[in-house]
Design a protein around this motif. Structure first.
Motif, PDB file in Angstrom:
ATOM      1  N   SER A 150       0.830  -1.207   0.000  1.00 53.83           N
ATOM      2  CA  SER A 150       0.000   0.000   0.000  1.00 53.83           C
ATOM      3  C   SER A 150       0.864   1.257   0.000  1.00 53.83           C
ATOM      4  CB  SER A 150      -0.935  -0.008   1.211  1.00 53.83           C
ATOM      5  OG  SER A 150      -0.191   0.218   2.383  1.00 53.83           O
ATOM      6  N   ARG A 151       2.119   1.106   0.468  1.00 54.94           N
ATOM      7  CA  ARG A 151       3.014   2.271   0.494  1.00 54.94           C
ATOM      8  C   ARG A 151       3.839   2.382  -0.787  1.00 54.94           C
ATOM      9  NH1 ARG A 151       3.371   1.380   6.478  1.00 54.94           N
ATOM     10  NH2 ARG A 151       4.662  -0.455   6.130  1.00 54.94           N
ATOM     11  N   ALA A 152       3.851   1.269  -1.577  1.00 50.43           N
ATOM     12  CA  ALA A 152       4.693   1.249  -2.779  1.00 50.43           C
ATOM     13  C   ALA A 152       4.140   2.232  -3.808  1.00 50.43           C
ATOM     14  CB  ALA A 152       4.737  -0.168  -3.352  1.00 50.43           C
ATOM     15  N   ARG A 153       5.060   2.958  -4.497  1.00 55.72           N
ATOM     16  CA  ARG A 153       4.621   3.938  -5.490  1.00 55.72           C
ATOM     17  C   ARG A 153       4.863   3.452  -6.909  1.00 55.72           C
ATOM     18  NH1 ARG A 153       3.858   9.057  -3.136  1.00 55.72           N
ATOM     19  NH2 ARG A 153       4.185   8.919  -0.888  1.00 55.72           N
ATOM     20  N   THR A 154       5.971   2.750  -7.104  1.00 51.63           N
ATOM     21  CA  THR A 154       6.297   2.326  -8.462  1.00 51.63           C
ATOM     22  C   THR A 154       5.959   0.846  -8.636  1.00 51.63           C
ATOM     23  OG1 THR A 154       8.509   1.583  -7.880  1.00 51.63           O
ATOM     24  CG2 THR A 154       8.255   3.921  -8.438  1.00 51.63           C
ATOM     25  N   PRO A 155       5.733   0.409  -9.901  1.00 52.29           N
ATOM     26  CA  PRO A 155       5.485  -1.022 -10.150  1.00 52.29           C
ATOM     27  C   PRO A 155       6.621  -1.895  -9.610  1.00 52.29           C
ATOM     28  CG  PRO A 155       5.071   0.272 -12.137  1.00 52.29           C
ATOM     29  CD  PRO A 155       5.669   1.210 -11.134  1.00 52.29           C
ATOM     30  N   GLN A 157       8.489  -1.335  -6.990  1.00 57.26           N
ATOM     31  CA  GLN A 157       8.346  -1.471  -5.535  1.00 57.26           C
ATOM     32  C   GLN A 157       7.236  -2.460  -5.205  1.00 57.26           C
ATOM     33  OE1 GLN A 157       7.790   2.680  -4.576  1.00 57.26           O
ATOM     34  NE2 GLN A 157       9.909   2.941  -3.893  1.00 57.26           N
ATOM     35  N   LYS A 158       6.167  -2.410  -6.031  1.00 54.76           N
ATOM     36  CA  LYS A 158       5.051  -3.325  -5.766  1.00 54.76           C
ATOM     37  C   LYS A 158       5.468  -4.772  -5.996  1.00 54.76           C
ATOM     38  CE  LYS A 158       1.396  -0.011  -6.586  1.00 54.76           C
ATOM     39  NZ  LYS A 158       0.434   0.587  -7.470  1.00 54.76           N
ATOM     40  N   ILE A 159       6.221  -5.001  -7.085  1.00 57.27           N
ATOM     41  CA  ILE A 159       6.673  -6.372  -7.382  1.00 57.27           C
ATOM     42  C   ILE A 159       7.610  -6.854  -6.284  1.00 57.27           C
ATOM     43  CG2 ILE A 159       8.124  -7.721  -8.975  1.00 57.27           C
ATOM     44  CD1 ILE A 159       6.873  -5.925 -11.225  1.00 57.27           C
ATOM     45  N   LYS A 160       8.466  -5.940  -5.811  1.00 59.03           N
ATOM     46  CA  LYS A 160       9.425  -6.299  -4.761  1.00 59.03           C
ATOM     47  C   LYS A 160       8.668  -6.711  -3.490  1.00 59.03           C
ATOM     48  CE  LYS A 160      13.498  -4.586  -2.390  1.00 59.03           C
ATOM     49  NZ  LYS A 160      13.951  -3.396  -1.692  1.00 59.03           N
ATOM     50  N   ALA A 161       7.615  -5.935  -3.165  1.00 58.81           N
ATOM     51  CA  ALA A 161       6.838  -6.246  -1.962  1.00 58.81           C
ATOM     52  C   ALA A 161       6.153  -7.598  -2.112  1.00 58.81           C
ATOM     53  CB  ALA A 161       5.816  -5.143  -1.708  1.00 58.81           C
ATOM     54  N   LEU A 162       5.522  -7.807  -3.279  1.00 57.48           N
ATOM     55  CA  LEU A 162       4.803  -9.070  -3.499  1.00 57.48           C
ATOM     56  C   LEU A 162       5.757 -10.258  -3.529  1.00 57.48           C
ATOM     57  CD1 LEU A 162       2.064  -8.172  -6.119  1.00 57.48           C
ATOM     58  CD2 LEU A 162       1.716  -9.158  -3.844  1.00 57.48           C
ATOM     59  N   GLY A 163       6.978 -10.014  -3.989  1.00 55.68           N
ATOM     60  CA  GLY A 163       7.966 -11.090  -4.099  1.00 55.68           C
ATOM     61  C   GLY A 163       8.337 -11.683  -2.754  1.00 55.68           C
ATOM     62  N   ARG A 164       8.048 -10.933  -1.691  1.00 57.99           N
ATOM     63  CA  ARG A 164       8.391 -11.452  -0.356  1.00 57.99           C
ATOM     64  C   ARG A 164       7.338 -12.404   0.184  1.00 57.99           C
ATOM     65  NH1 ARG A 164       8.841  -6.251   1.690  1.00 57.99           N
ATOM     66  NH2 ARG A 164       7.545  -6.986   3.390  1.00 57.99           N
ATOM     67  N   LEU A 165       6.210 -12.508  -0.552  1.00 54.82           N
ATOM     68  CA  LEU A 165       5.109 -13.354  -0.075  1.00 54.82           C
ATOM     69  C   LEU A 165       5.488 -14.834  -0.189  1.00 54.82           C
ATOM     70  CD1 LEU A 165       2.317 -12.698   1.001  1.00 54.82           C
ATOM     71  CD2 LEU A 165       1.408 -13.047  -1.286  1.00 54.82           C
ATOM     72  N   ARG A 166       5.218 -15.598   0.883  1.00 51.91           N
ATOM     73  CA  ARG A 166       5.514 -17.034   0.882  1.00 51.91           C
ATOM     74  C   ARG A 166       4.200 -17.781   1.114  1.00 51.91           C
ATOM     75  NH1 ARG A 166       9.037 -15.257  -1.057  1.00 51.91           N
ATOM     76  NH2 ARG A 166      11.231 -15.034  -0.503  1.00 51.91           N
ATOM     77  N   PRO A 167       4.120 -19.020   0.619  1.00 53.92           N
ATOM     78  CA  PRO A 167       2.860 -19.772   0.770  1.00 53.92           C
ATOM     79  C   PRO A 167       2.364 -19.814   2.209  1.00 53.92           C
ATOM     80  CG  PRO A 167       4.365 -20.957  -0.667  1.00 53.92           C
ATOM     81  CD  PRO A 167       5.116 -19.777  -0.163  1.00 53.92           C
ATOM     82  N   LYS A 168       3.297 -19.965   3.166  1.00 49.10           N
ATOM     83  CA  LYS A 168       2.854 -20.095   4.563  1.00 49.10           C
ATOM     84  C   LYS A 168       2.223 -18.800   5.083  1.00 49.10           C
ATOM     85  CE  LYS A 168       7.425 -19.071   6.583  1.00 49.10           C
ATOM     86  NZ  LYS A 168       7.322 -17.631   6.625  1.00 49.10           N
ATOM     87  N   ASP A 169       2.526 -17.660   4.399  1.00 48.49           N
ATOM     88  CA  ASP A 169       1.955 -16.383   4.818  1.00 48.49           C
ATOM     89  C   ASP A 169       0.447 -16.352   4.602  1.00 48.49           C
ATOM     90  OD1 ASP A 169       4.416 -15.450   5.540  1.00 48.49           O
ATOM     91  OD2 ASP A 169       4.812 -14.497   3.612  1.00 48.49           O
ATOM     92  N   LEU A 170      -0.077 -17.292   3.806  1.00 50.02           N
ATOM     93  CA  LEU A 170      -1.496 -17.253   3.474  1.00 50.02           C
ATOM     94  C   LEU A 170      -2.370 -17.906   4.535  1.00 50.02           C
ATOM     95  CD1 LEU A 170      -1.220 -17.944  -0.357  1.00 50.02           C
ATOM     96  CD2 LEU A 170      -1.492 -15.760   0.821  1.00 50.02           C
ATOM     97  N   SER A 171      -1.765 -18.603   5.497  1.00 49.18           N
ATOM     98  CA  SER A 171      -2.605 -19.203   6.542  1.00 49.18           C
ATOM     99  C   SER A 171      -2.899 -18.157   7.614  1.00 49.18           C
ATOM    100  CB  SER A 171      -1.920 -20.430   7.151  1.00 49.18           C
ATOM    101  OG  SER A 171      -0.753 -20.030   7.809  1.00 49.18           O
TER     102      SER A 171
END
Lengths: 438, 301
Positions: A150-155, A157-171
């Motif tokens: 939500s704080r990311a301004r550029t695409p 930055q957004k990809i970098k933020a999303l790239g940190r997501l791991r499957p276990k984060d979804l539980s």
């Protein structure tokens, strides 16, 4: 009528705050009749019943204070939203309060103090909790990714933020009853205290049995007729087992303290179940009650809060009330002999019995509470005479409102003076004195 | 590296821990194929780094992983973490006589004169001393000192054991005294450590020792399963014992059986107050198997 029954020039000296009445919905077992009702739904249901009983439609109440222990972040203004959803005047202010299981009693203390100071003439206090509709939060990993996203301004930055997501984060994470600082559940904490005070399984089952007997008898004689509004098909607390017996309770398997060296004594029968429900009390100045032709069940005399250090093993988690009571009695020049009724919240049967044992123990009272001797004994026939949490259930923040209304009505029927003690998470306890009006 | 007086080596900055681990692996290979000599005495070298500054984002991640409040003061165990690469650079020297990989952390003792603010600039020095036989191998002390503006603020002494390594067969050995059977005290805390605890602590502490990361990486180094970082246990112990230290803080932890991950660790905290301070004694053990994991104490003034 509006919140101005007293003098236009608010009194500057402390006045008297009284309990006018109360209303709650029957308490349901978690996943039962209120499985799909939210905290706001249940709080409004309790409020609607109170408004109807005392003719408060369209009235501007001085203030409404309530809270929930398990509260969703979207309910940041839970009580005000409940007021807006009720028949009260939309000009009624409200605030949320949270002090774990002492929430309900603390709202009563806070609003009665405002009444005593002349800041308000009337107040509605209490609380609600749902263990069924508990908030579930996303994992810490997903939460951080979403916040950074939500704080990311550029695409990039957004990809970098999303790239940190791991499957276990979804539980997702559901709330627990574990103490944040120790990791022990409330039951495991109480098991340590129960063992330290050598409270027997039989004594705990006996207390649980009496709670069911007393609550059932109160229903039989119609005690709750003007303290309760049916909701979602429930007319009685779903947890009440009028036909239980010490023999039946003795067959239950221990659930807490099973890894201690001492015998495990705490079962589902002598511990409170997870419960859903809401409870409120109507408070006012004497002037407000008189001007509006409302009953005065009891006077709220005084209250005290205490907290103990359970982190370093100095004291049991649920022993806060044990420390608050002698301070409150001392300030008011009272002893146990001056009381006719005791309402000690039955978080677990072991909690009540540990408190009673502690107050009878001369060495403990001198060494830990700093008294000259034992505080005294409490006659079981004066204790939780209309049942308590073991039978009724314990929707955390709703318990204070249930107990205050129950004791106030008991005092209006029988006269005398009553003591309330409610233990809470974090090693806290809030206690209060109520007196009959005559 | 520059030579300095009294066997002191001033490093340009904090060494990279992954680089040190790679260096250690290379040394194992070279020693295994017999190309590198094994020293029999400790190097007298002291490694020093000047002007170390705290990264607030890293500090916050460390504090939150341990469940402590994110303050602008440094947790005592965090100073160990900051200084750890300097200590490791001593152990990874080619002339250090014990193999870095697979060494067991036996104990840690810290003396801290005052609380240290995150904004303070640290000078860190590390050296090894007192190489001595142990019933199960050889042990050594690694001492780390942290100075601010020329004054000592924090001293840590870690004892490590190289299992099965005998430097001098004729030397005296401390024998394992007969241990009394363990009686679990009443727990005042229960720590639930999931399987990812080692990886998450590695991420916030920089200690990527493979024995903490996963079953397979731990098995390569002879462990049955991944184990919790000793310093993770120490950091939680210190934070829970004294939540908000204001002055001097001393603590010690002695490690017993390693904590296999995942695990439930029961702990008992007992506080004694005395004039001008308090002491908290701590025992941690396996809730399931009734085996001690660590004992320790924290003293605050």
């Amino acid at each position: 009528m509006a919140d101005q029954a007293g003098s236009q020039n608010a009194a500057r000296t402390p006045r008297t705050a009284v309990v006018i009445g109360g209303n709650r919905i029957p308490f349901a077992r978690s996943g039962g009749a209120y499985a799909y009702s939210s905290n706001k739904d249940m709080l409004i249901a309790a409020l609607d019943g109170l408004v109807a009983r005392f003719g408060l439609q369209g009235e501007r109440i001085g203030e409404v204070a309530a809270g929930a222990v398990l509260k969703h972040s979207r309910d940041f203004n839970l009580t005000r939203e409940a007021v807006l959803g009720s028949a009260l005047s939309p000009e009624t202010p409200a605030y949320d309060l949270q002090q774990a299981c002492a929430t309900g009693l603390e709202t009563v203390v806070g609003l009665s103090n405002k009444i005593r100071l002349g800041q308000i003439e009337s107040g509605i206090a209490g609380g609600v909790d749902s263990a069924s509709d508990a908030p579930i939060v996303v994992s810490e990993g997903l939460r951080r990714v979403l916040l950074d996203l939500s704080r990311a301004r550029t695409p990039q930055q957004k990809i970098k933020a999303l790239g940190r997501l791991r499957p276990k984060d979804l539980s997702p994470n559901a709330p627990t009853t574990g103490e944040p600082r120790t990791g022990l559940s409330m039951g495991e904490h109480q098991a340590l205290t129960t063992a330290a005070w050598n409270i027997s399984r039989e004594a705990q089952d006996e207390l649980a049995y009496r709670s069911h007997q007393n609550l059932a008898a109160a229903y039989e004689r119609g005690f709750f007729a003007d303290l309760m509004t049916p909701y979602r098909g429930l007319t009685r607390d779903a947890n009440l087992r009028a036909d239980t017996s010490p023999e039946k309770l003795a067959t239950l398997k221990p659930v807490f303290g099973t890894s201690l060296d001492t015998p495990a004594t705490m079962t589902a029968g002598n511990s409170t179940p997870l419960t859903d429900g809401a409870a409120l009390v109507l408070l006012g100045s004497e002037e407000y009650a008189t001007a509006n032709n409302l009953p005065m069940l009891a006077t709220i005399v005084d209250a005290e809060a205490a907290a103990v250090d359970f982190v370093h093993g100095d004291e049991g988690l649920l022993m806060g009330g044990v420390h608050a009571v002698p301070r409150l009695l001392q300030r008011n020049g009272l002893t146990f002999d001056d009381f006719d009724f005791f309402e000690i919240h039955e978080a677990f049967a072991g909690t009540v019995l540990s408190a009673l044992a502690a107050w009878e123990d001369e060495d403990y009272c001198k060494r830990v509470l700093g008294l000259d001797g034992a505080l005294g004994s409490i006659d079981p026939s004066k204790l939780n005479v209309n049942g308590s949490s073991l039978a009724a259930g314990h929707p955390f923040a709703a318990t204070g409102g249930r107990i205050v209304a129950t004791l106030a009505k008991t005092l209006s029927e029988k006269g005398g003076r009553g003591l309330i003690s409610i233990c809470a998470a974090g090693g806290q306890g809030v206690v209060a004195i109520l007196e009959a009006r005559n | 590296m520059n030579g300095a007086p009294s066997g002191e080596t001033v490093l340009a900055g904090l060494p990279s821990l992954p680089g040190l681990y790679r260096q250690a692996v290379a040394l194992v290979v070279r020693r295994t194929i017999g190309r590198a000599p094994v020293a029999s005495a400790l190097p007298s070298a002291r490694h020093r780094v000047h002007g170390v500054r705290i990264d607030l984002a890293e500090l916050t991640r460390f504090e939150q992983e341990l469940g402590s409040a994110a303050r602008d003061k440094l947790p005592s165990a965090y100073l160990h973490t900051v200084a750890f690469p300097v200590a490791m650079s001593v152990l990874a020297r080619p002339d250090f006589p014990l193999p870095l990989l697979g060494m067991v952390h036996l104990s840690n003792e810290v003396h801290q004169d005052r609380q240290v603010a995150a904004s303070e600039v640290l000078d860190i020095v590390a050296y090894s001393e007192d190489l001595r036989p142990h019933a199960a191998g050889t042990q050594v002390d690694v001492v780390t000192e942290v100075d601010v503006a020329g004054r000592r603020v924090w001293t840590g002494r870690s004892v490590y054991l190289a299992r099965g390594v005998r430097l001098d067969a004729s030397g005296p050995r401390t024998s394992d005294a007969e241990r009394p059977p363990f009686t679990a005290p009443r727990p005042t805390a229960l720590w639930t450590l999931d399987a990812g605890t080692g990886r998450r602590y590695a991420a916030v502490s920089g200690d990527w020792n493979p024995i903490h990361l996963s079953g397979p990486t731990a098995r390569v180094l002879g462990m049955r399963t991944a184990i919790a970082h000793g310093m993770y246990l120490a950091a939680r112990m210190v934070d829970q014992a004294v939540a908000a230290p204001t002055g001097a803080l001393d603590w010690r932890i002695d490690f017993a059986a390693p904590v296999p991950l995942p695990a439930v660790v029961a702990a008992s905290f007992t506080r004694t107050r005395y004039d001008g301070g308090e002491r908290v004694d701590v025992v941690g053990w396996s809730a399931e198997r009734r085996k001690p994991h660590f004992t320790g104490w924290v003293r605050a003034e």
